[in-house]
Scaffold this motif. Structure first.
Motif, PDB file in Angstrom:
ATOM      1  N   ASP A  23       0.856  -1.182   0.000  1.00 39.23           N
ATOM      2  CA  ASP A  23       0.000   0.000   0.000  1.00 39.23           C
ATOM      3  C   ASP A  23       0.896   1.237   0.000  1.00 39.23           C
ATOM      4  O   ASP A  23       1.691   1.438   0.931  1.00 39.23           O
ATOM      5  CB  ASP A  23      -0.901  -0.007   1.239  1.00 39.23           C
ATOM      6  CG  ASP A  23      -1.967   1.078   1.185  1.00 39.23           C
ATOM      7  OD1 ASP A  23      -1.612   2.248   0.935  1.00 39.23           O
ATOM      8  OD2 ASP A  23      -3.151   0.759   1.410  1.00 39.23           O
ATOM      9  N   PRO A  24       0.805   2.093  -1.038  1.00 34.48           N
ATOM     10  CA  PRO A  24       1.714   3.247  -1.107  1.00 34.48           C
ATOM     11  C   PRO A  24       1.459   4.284  -0.028  1.00 34.48           C
ATOM     12  O   PRO A  24       2.336   5.102   0.256  1.00 34.48           O
ATOM     13  CB  PRO A  24       1.428   3.826  -2.505  1.00 34.48           C
ATOM     14  CG  PRO A  24       0.049   3.377  -2.836  1.00 34.48           C
ATOM     15  CD  PRO A  24      -0.114   2.031  -2.181  1.00 34.48           C
ATOM     16  N   GLU A  25       0.279   4.286   0.590  1.00 37.94           N
ATOM     17  CA  GLU A  25      -0.026   5.285   1.615  1.00 37.94           C
ATOM     18  C   GLU A  25       0.377   4.825   3.006  1.00 37.94           C
ATOM     19  O   GLU A  25       0.894   5.608   3.803  1.00 37.94           O
ATOM     20  CB  GLU A  25      -1.518   5.609   1.589  1.00 37.94           C
ATOM     21  CG  GLU A  25      -1.969   6.284   0.297  1.00 37.94           C
ATOM     22  CD  GLU A  25      -3.426   6.695   0.336  1.00 37.94           C
ATOM     23  OE1 GLU A  25      -4.055   6.519   1.404  1.00 37.94           O
ATOM     24  OE2 GLU A  25      -3.935   7.192  -0.681  1.00 37.94           O
ATOM     25  N   THR A  26       0.161   3.543   3.314  1.00 37.37           N
ATOM     26  CA  THR A  26       0.454   3.041   4.659  1.00 37.37           C
ATOM     27  C   THR A  26       1.731   2.235   4.735  1.00 37.37           C
ATOM     28  O   THR A  26       2.262   2.011   5.830  1.00 37.37           O
ATOM     29  CB  THR A  26      -0.707   2.165   5.149  1.00 37.37           C
ATOM     30  OG1 THR A  26      -0.784   0.980   4.341  1.00 37.37           O
ATOM     31  CG2 THR A  26      -2.035   2.911   5.068  1.00 37.37           C
ATOM     32  N   GLY A  27       2.233   1.762   3.609  1.00 40.23           N
ATOM     33  CA  GLY A  27       3.406   0.907   3.608  1.00 40.23           C
ATOM     34  C   GLY A  27       3.103  -0.546   3.942  1.00 40.23           C
ATOM     35  O   GLY A  27       4.003  -1.379   3.972  1.00 40.23           O
ATOM     36  N   LYS A  28       1.840  -0.862   4.189  1.00 39.52           N
ATOM     37  CA  LYS A  28       1.479  -2.233   4.519  1.00 39.52           C
ATOM     38  C   LYS A  28       1.730  -3.149   3.340  1.00 39.52           C
ATOM     39  O   LYS A  28       1.370  -2.827   2.209  1.00 39.52           O
ATOM     40  CB  LYS A  28       0.009  -2.312   4.949  1.00 39.52           C
ATOM     41  CG  LYS A  28      -0.432  -3.713   5.356  1.00 39.52           C
ATOM     42  CD  LYS A  28      -1.867  -3.739   5.862  1.00 39.52           C
ATOM     43  CE  LYS A  28      -2.285  -5.153   6.257  1.00 39.52           C
ATOM     44  NZ  LYS A  28      -3.680  -5.185   6.778  1.00 39.52           N
ATOM     45  N   LYS A  29       2.324  -4.309   3.609  1.00 40.32           N
ATOM     46  CA  LYS A  29       2.645  -5.277   2.557  1.00 40.32           C
ATOM     47  C   LYS A  29       1.602  -6.395   2.551  1.00 40.32           C
ATOM     48  O   LYS A  29       1.242  -6.924   3.600  1.00 40.32           O
ATOM     49  CB  LYS A  29       4.049  -5.859   2.772  1.00 40.32           C
ATOM     50  CG  LYS A  29       5.158  -4.815   2.659  1.00 40.32           C
ATOM     51  CD  LYS A  29       6.521  -5.450   2.812  1.00 40.32           C
ATOM     52  CE  LYS A  29       7.635  -4.405   2.733  1.00 40.32           C
ATOM     53  NZ  LYS A  29       7.670  -3.739   1.417  1.00 40.32           N
ATOM     54  N   TYR A  30       1.156  -6.741   1.376  1.00 41.71           N
ATOM     55  CA  TYR A  30       0.191  -7.818   1.203  1.00 41.71           C
ATOM     56  C   TYR A  30       0.844  -8.942   0.400  1.00 41.71           C
ATOM     57  O   TYR A  30       1.398  -8.685  -0.675  1.00 41.71           O
ATOM     58  CB  TYR A  30      -1.052  -7.327   0.461  1.00 41.71           C
ATOM     59  CG  TYR A  30      -1.857  -6.294   1.209  1.00 41.71           C
ATOM     60  CD1 TYR A  30      -2.919  -6.674   2.023  1.00 41.71           C
ATOM     61  CD2 TYR A  30      -1.570  -4.936   1.092  1.00 41.71           C
ATOM     62  CE1 TYR A  30      -3.671  -5.731   2.710  1.00 41.71           C
ATOM     63  CE2 TYR A  30      -2.312  -3.979   1.772  1.00 41.71           C
ATOM     64  CZ  TYR A  30      -3.357  -4.383   2.578  1.00 41.71           C
ATOM     65  OH  TYR A  30      -4.103  -3.444   3.256  1.00 41.71           O
ATOM     66  N   PRO A  31       0.803 -10.178   0.897  1.00 42.02           N
ATOM     67  CA  PRO A  31       1.404 -11.284   0.138  1.00 42.02           C
ATOM     68  C   PRO A  31       0.572 -11.629  -1.089  1.00 42.02           C
ATOM     69  O   PRO A  31      -0.610 -11.266  -1.183  1.00 42.02           O
ATOM     70  CB  PRO A  31       1.392 -12.429   1.150  1.00 42.02           C
ATOM     71  CG  PRO A  31       0.220 -12.135   2.040  1.00 42.02           C
ATOM     72  CD  PRO A  31       0.185 -10.634   2.161  1.00 42.02           C
ATOM     73  N   ALA A  32       1.182 -12.308  -2.025  1.00 37.85           N
ATOM     74  CA  ALA A  32       0.447 -12.769  -3.196  1.00 37.85           C
ATOM     75  C   ALA A  32      -0.677 -13.699  -2.759  1.00 37.85           C
ATOM     76  O   ALA A  32      -0.559 -14.426  -1.760  1.00 37.85           O
ATOM     77  CB  ALA A  32       1.387 -13.494  -4.156  1.00 37.85           C
ATOM     78  N   THR A  33      -1.788 -13.671  -3.501  1.00 39.86           N
ATOM     79  CA  THR A  33      -2.934 -14.502  -3.137  1.00 39.86           C
ATOM     80  C   THR A  33      -3.724 -14.851  -4.386  1.00 39.86           C
ATOM     81  O   THR A  33      -3.483 -14.302  -5.465  1.00 39.86           O
ATOM     82  CB  THR A  33      -3.836 -13.770  -2.124  1.00 39.86           C
ATOM     83  OG1 THR A  33      -4.848 -14.648  -1.650  1.00 39.86           O
ATOM     84  CG2 THR A  33      -4.503 -12.557  -2.769  1.00 39.86           C
ATOM     85  N   ASN A  34      -4.657 -15.752  -4.242  1.00 38.89           N
ATOM     86  CA  ASN A  34      -5.578 -16.101  -5.324  1.00 38.89           C
ATOM     87  C   ASN A  34      -6.971 -15.763  -4.839  1.00 38.89           C
ATOM     88  O   ASN A  34      -7.483 -16.382  -3.913  1.00 38.89           O
ATOM     89  CB  ASN A  34      -5.449 -17.590  -5.673  1.00 38.89           C
ATOM     90  CG  ASN A  34      -6.319 -18.005  -6.841  1.00 38.89           C
ATOM     91  OD1 ASN A  34      -7.359 -18.639  -6.651  1.00 38.89           O
ATOM     92  ND2 ASN A  34      -5.922 -17.671  -8.049  1.00 38.89           N
TER      93      ASN A  34
END
Length: 537
Positions: A162-173
Motif C-alpha cells: 500500500d503506497p499510503e500506509t506501507g502495509k505489505k500484502y502477500p500474493a494470493t488467489n
C-alpha cells in the motif's frame, strides 16, 4: 464508472504558463484588434484539450479527479505490485499502443457515497474495485478497444504494498475486485498486467459521487430496455440499484445514470451488467461527438469542472500538459473503430458464485499485446505491417552455449489447473541437449505465468537471453529485463504444459475476437437490454 458491491475553479493555465484559457476571444474574421487571433487560437486549443479529457474519461467510464484543472491533481503510484509486463516495442513510425485501466470504486467513505451506494455499515472499509475496464488505443491511433473483467473473477493477485500506509500484502488467489483493497489502484494494475501480459500505461478511478457529477455535466445519454425494469430488493435477494424505467429508449443522467451503471440483478448477471455499461459508454461517446462543444465555452467549462472533481489518476499523467497530450491522442477515434468487450469467462469450479477466465481469453490478451484491431473496419492494411515490423535482434555478441548459465522455473499453475509436475526439469534437460550444459531446474520459486518468458537482470546478459529464447523457439517479445532474477531465467508458463517444442501461435486477424467476448461496436445504436423476468413490472 459504476460500482456496486452487490453479490455478484481556476481557469486553466496555458501549457507554457502564460495564463489565458477559455475567455471569449475573437470570432473568425475578428475585430482586427491585435491579439484577437491569438486569443481565438488559445480558446480553440483549450476547448480541444477539455473535450479530449472528457471524452477519455467518459469513453472508459473511469474519470479524472482533479482539485482544479491546472493544479493539485489527485494522483497515486502507477503500480504498487509485483508485475513483469513489458511495454510494447514501437512500430515503424515510432508509435506504441496506449493502455489505460479504468476502475470504479465502491467506496462509501463519504456522506455522498453512502447516500448513493447504501451499505452505511461498510463506511470506512477499504474500497473494492467493482468495475474494471482496460482501454486499448492502437499504436496508429485509428482504433480502440475496451475490455471488462467481471468483479467476481478469481485470479492471481501479486504481492503488493500500500503506497499510503506501507502495509505489505502477500500474493494470493482471490476475486479481482479485492485487489483495490490490497495496495490501491496500483495493485489492481499489477494484477491485470500479470493476467494479460499487457503493459498498462496509466490508471484512473472514480466513486459513486463522481459518476453522478460527470453524468449531470454530460447531460442525457440514451439507453434502452426491452421490458419495464425495476431493480429492487426481492424476497431472498436484497439490494438493487433502484433503477425504474418503462420499456423503450430514454435519456438518463445524474443519479439515474448511476443506477443504470450499477444495475446487476435486473439484467441477470455481472457479465450482463458489463454489457449495459458498454451500451451506455458507446451512447455517451456518440452523444459527445454530436454536440457542438468546441464553440460552447460555458458547456466546456461545466464538463471540465465536473472532470476535475471526479477522478484520481496515476502520477505519470498528473499534469494538465500530459493530460492534454493524452486526450488529443484519444479523441479522434471514430465510433465504428471502438469495440466494447467482456473477457471470456466460465463458472469457477471452486465456487459457483465466481468466474474464471474462459476459452478465448488468451486470444483476446494476445490481440491486445500484438495490437490487433478488435474491429474489421480499418483500411484493409495488414495488421502486422500496420503495427510495424518487430525490431531486429540485438547485435550483442553471442556466447558459447556451454558458457551460459540458465535457470528454469515451473510457472504452469493457473487459477483452475495445478502445475505440471517436472516441466522445469524437462525443459532444462532439453536445453542441455542443445549445448546449454549449465541449464538447471530451479525449484526454489513458486510462480504462475500465462506466457512463457525468458528473463535477464542486466543489459550485458540480453544477448545470452536471446540465444536461449531462440534455442527454445520462444519469440523475442517474450525476452524481458527484470531485476527479480540474478541470471538468465526461463519461466515455463501455462501456455507450454507439454512437450519440448514451444507451441507456435498464429497471429490473429483484425476482428477475429472470440465468439464469447460479447463485443459491441461503438456505432451500433440498436442495442437494448433484456430484463430478467423477476425485475419486470
Amino acid at each position: 464508472m459504476s460500482l456496486t458491491r452487490q453479490p455478484g475553479q481556476g481557469t486553466p493555465a496555458e501549457p507554457d504558463g502564460s495564463g489565458g484559457g477559455l475567455h471569449g476571444g475573437g470570432r473568425e474574421g475578428g475585430s482586427g484588434r491585435p491579439g484577437d487571433g491569438r486569443r481565438m487560437r488559445r480558446a480553440l486549443r483549450w476547448s480541444a484539450t477539455i473535450l479530449a479529457v472528457v471524452i477519455l474519461g467518459t469513453a472508459g467510464a473511469g474519470y479524472l479527479y482533479y482539485r482544479h484543472l491546472n493544479a493539485n491533481i489527485e494522483k497515486g503510484e502507477r503500480t504498487s505490485g509485483d508485475s513483469k509486463a513489458k511495454k510494447a516495442e514501437p512500430n515503424a513510425a515510432g508509435q506504441t499502443p496506449l493502455n489505460i485501466l479504468l476502475i470504479g470504486s465502491d467506496s462509501r467513505n463519504s456522506d455522498a457515497n453512502v447516500a448513493l451506494g447504501g451499505s452505511r455499515d461498510n463506511r470506512g472499509n477499504p474500497p473494492l474495485g467493482d468495475v474494471q475496464m482496460l482501454i486499448h488505443l492502437s499504436a496508429d491511433r485509428e482504433s480502440a478497444a475496451v475490455v471488462s473483467i467481471p468483479r467476481d473473477t478469481r485470479v492471481d493477485i501479486p504481492a503488493c504494498t500500500d503506497p499510503e500506509t506501507g502495509k505489505k500484502y502477500p500474493a494470493t488467489n482471490d476475486i479481482i475486485n479485492s485487489s483495490l483493497a490490497r495496495g490501491g489502484a496500483g495493485c489492481t494494475l499489477a494484477t491485470w498486467q500479470n493476467l494479460t501480459g499487457v503493459y498498462i500505461d496509466h490508471w484512473m478511478t472514480i466513486d459513486f459521487a463522481g459518476v453522478v457529477s460527470m453524468a449531470d455535466a454530460i447531460g442525457g445519454v440514451e439507453v434502452c430496455v426491452k421490458q419495464n425494469v425495476w431493480d429492487r430488493p426481492l424476497p431472498g435477494v436484497p439490494g438493487g440499484s433502484g433503477l425504474k424505467m418503462k420499456a423503450g429508449r430514454k435519456d438518463v443522467e445524474g443519479k439515474q445514470a448511476l443506477q443504470w451503471l450499477r444495475t446487476r440483478h435486473a439484467w441477470g448477471s455481472d457479465p450482463l451488467r458489463a454489457r449495459a455499461q458498454h451500451m451506455y459508454m458507446n451512447s455517451m461517446i456518440r452523444t459527445l461527438k454530436k454536440q457542438n462543444v468546441f464553440t460552447d465555452t460555458g458547456r466546456l467549462m461545466d464538463l471540465a469542472e465536473a472532470a476535475t472533481k471526479s477522478l484520481t489518476v496515476s502520477e505519470e499523467i498528473g499534469t494538465v500538459k500530459k493530460l492534454y497530450d493524452l486526450g488529443m491522442q484519444l479523441k479522434s477515434v471514430p465510433t465504428d473503430r471502438i469495440t466494447m468487450t467482456t473477457m471470456p469467462n466460465v463458472q469457477d469450479p471452486q465456487n459457483a458464485n465466481h468466474l474464471v477466465p474462459g476459452s478465448g481469453a488468451d486470444k483476446m490478451w494476445q490481440m491486445l499485446r500484438e495490437d490487433v484491431p478488435f474491429d474489421k473496419n480499418g483500411k484493409g492494411k495488414d495488421a502486422a505491417k500496420d503495427a510495424g515490423e518487430e525490431k531486429a535482434a540485438s547485435a550483442a555478441p553471442t556466447s558459447a552455449p556451454e558458457s551460459i548459465g540458465v535457470s528454469v522455473v515451473n510457472g504452469t499453475r493457473t487459477a483452475t489447473l495445478a502445475p505440471v509436475s517436472g516441466r522445469a526439469h524437462a525443459i532444462a534437460r532439453h536445453l542441455v541437449g542443445k549445448g546449454f550444459t549449465q541449464a538447471l531446474q530451479d525449484s526454489s520459486q513458486a510462480v504462475s505465468v500465462e506466457r512463457t518468458v525468458v528473463r535477464y537482470p542486466s543489459e550485458d546478459l540480453k544477448g545470452e537471453a536471446l540465444q536461449v529464447a531462440k534455442a527454445l523457439g520462444i519469440p523475442e517479445s517474450s525476452v524481458r529485463r527484470t531485476t527479480d532474477v540474478s541470471g538468465v531465467t526461463v519461466v515455463v508458463g501455462s501456455d507450454w504444459r507439454t512437450g519440448t517444442a514451444y507451441p507456435k501461435e498464429s497471429k490473429p486477424s483484425a476482428g477475429s475476437l472470440p465468439e464469447n467476448s460479447d463485443a459491441i461496436n461503438g456505432s451500433d445504436e440498436d442495442q437494448c437490454m433484456e430484463v430478467y423476468a423477476p425485475y419486470r413490472w
